[in-house]
Design a protein around this motif. Structure first.
Motif, PDB file in Angstrom:
ATOM      1  N   PHE A 161      -3.078  18.325  -8.183  1.00 28.23           N
ATOM      2  CA  PHE A 161      -3.402  19.345  -9.371  1.00 28.23           C
ATOM      3  C   PHE A 161      -2.092  19.998  -9.320  1.00 28.23           C
ATOM      4  CE2 PHE A 161      -5.361  21.621  -5.940  1.00 28.23           C
ATOM      5  CZ  PHE A 161      -4.978  23.009  -6.370  1.00 28.23           C
ATOM      6  N   LEU A 162      -1.096  20.132  -8.545  1.00 28.23           N
ATOM      7  CA  LEU A 162      -0.095  20.598  -8.395  1.00 28.23           C
ATOM      8  C   LEU A 162       1.015  19.853  -8.948  1.00 28.23           C
ATOM      9  CD1 LEU A 162      -0.146  22.366  -4.893  1.00 28.23           C
ATOM     10  CD2 LEU A 162      -0.527  23.376  -6.970  1.00 28.23           C
ATOM     11  N   TYR A 199      -8.040  23.413  -2.143  1.00 30.06           N
ATOM     12  CA  TYR A 199      -7.773  22.056  -1.695  1.00 30.06           C
ATOM     13  C   TYR A 199      -8.439  21.024  -2.454  1.00 30.06           C
ATOM     14  CZ  TYR A 199      -6.030  24.606   2.137  1.00 30.06           C
ATOM     15  OH  TYR A 199      -5.517  25.611   2.857  1.00 30.06           O
ATOM     16  N   SER A 200      -7.895  20.063  -3.071  1.00 29.77           N
ATOM     17  CA  SER A 200      -8.455  18.767  -3.858  1.00 29.77           C
ATOM     18  C   SER A 200      -7.487  17.585  -4.176  1.00 29.77           C
ATOM     19  CB  SER A 200      -8.861  19.291  -5.472  1.00 29.77           C
ATOM     20  OG  SER A 200      -9.437  18.320  -5.971  1.00 29.77           O
ATOM     21  N   VAL A 234      -5.165  20.257 -14.815  1.00 27.27           N
ATOM     22  CA  VAL A 234      -5.664  21.587 -15.066  1.00 27.27           C
ATOM     23  C   VAL A 234      -4.512  22.513 -15.130  1.00 27.27           C
ATOM     24  CG1 VAL A 234      -7.799  21.075 -13.566  1.00 27.27           C
ATOM     25  CG2 VAL A 234      -5.561  22.098 -12.521  1.00 27.27           C
ATOM     26  N   SER A 235      -5.048  23.554 -15.755  1.00 24.52           N
ATOM     27  CA  SER A 235      -4.000  24.690 -16.045  1.00 24.52           C
ATOM     28  C   SER A 235      -3.989  25.647 -14.827  1.00 24.52           C
ATOM     29  CB  SER A 235      -4.364  25.261 -17.331  1.00 24.52           C
ATOM     30  OG  SER A 235      -3.262  26.495 -17.377  1.00 24.52           O
ATOM     31  N   PHE A 291     -11.398  20.113  -9.380  1.00 24.54           N
ATOM     32  CA  PHE A 291     -11.405  21.410 -10.241  1.00 24.54           C
ATOM     33  C   PHE A 291     -11.207  20.991 -11.451  1.00 24.54           C
ATOM     34  CE2 PHE A 291      -9.424  22.804  -5.890  1.00 24.54           C
ATOM     35  CZ  PHE A 291     -10.525  23.780  -5.462  1.00 24.54           C
ATOM     36  N   GLU A 292     -11.496  21.917 -12.265  1.00 23.02           N
ATOM     37  CA  GLU A 292     -11.288  22.153 -13.851  1.00 23.02           C
ATOM     38  C   GLU A 292     -10.686  23.368 -14.032  1.00 23.02           C
ATOM     39  OE1 GLU A 292     -14.997  21.322 -15.923  1.00 23.02           O
ATOM     40  OE2 GLU A 292     -15.354  19.489 -14.681  1.00 23.02           O
TER      41      GLU A 292
END
Length: 182
Positions: free
Chosen positions: A114-115, A87-88, A94-95, A67-68
């Protein structure tokens, strides 16, 4: 004959092998889709822009390697989205700020690298959230303290190797009406 209160729900799960561009081309006539799922697809920036063609989307599930922040901007522009599942396993830096602007969300489920604690504060604005599931390998106790601000929450699922049982117990005491688990 169907009754006048009958509402058909359009659902389409898009799985490989067609490329995302081919998938969106095939979906073009279905602008009233309510539920859309991309599972295992390697979506690119241009693919996320295509989501604007589905203004009736209520549920979106995306499982993709990356994701971006720009992808989240396109998702946040969906006016009727109530349920979002992201899900990634390979996304970093990333924000979540665009997700935090989606105050209409009632269900949010996110899993992946990313979390991170510093981004979680953006989610405290999701005042209509009833169900929240977070599974992040980098989340810690500090990254989940904000959850007590979600007054509409009914069910919470937290997972992450750095979230302690003490943090879960604190949340249970602060939110007695919320079903909390791992």
């Amino acid at each position: 004959m169907l009754g006048e209160n009958f509402h058909a729900r359009l659902y389409l799960a898009v799985m490989p092998p067609p490329s995302p561009r081919e998938q969106f081309h095939r979906l073009a006539p279905l602008s009233e889709l309510r539920i859309l799922s991309f599972w295992g697809n390697n979506l690119v920036r241009e693919d996320y822009a295509q989501l604007a063609n589905y203004p009736e989307l209520e549920t979106l599930l995306i499982n993709t390697p990356h994701f971006e922040t720009e992808n989240f901007e396109h998702i946040a522009a969906l006016p009727k989205l109530k349920s979002l599942n992201l899900y990634s396993d390979y996304t970093r830096d990333v924000s979540l700020e665009p997700i935090g602007r989606m105050t209409q969300l009632e269900t949010l489920s996110m899993k992946g690298t990313f979390l991170v604690d510093d981004e979680m504060e953006y989610l405290e604005t999701l005042v209509n959230l009833k169900y929240l599931s977070l599974d992040g390998r980098k989340l810690t106790d500090d990254g989940v303290e904000w959850i007590v601000k979600l007054r509409a929450l009914k069910k919470l699922s937290l997972d992450g190797k750095f979230i302690t049982n003490d943090a879960i117990e604190k949340l249970k005491k602060a939110m007695p009406g919320v079903e909390i688990g791992r």
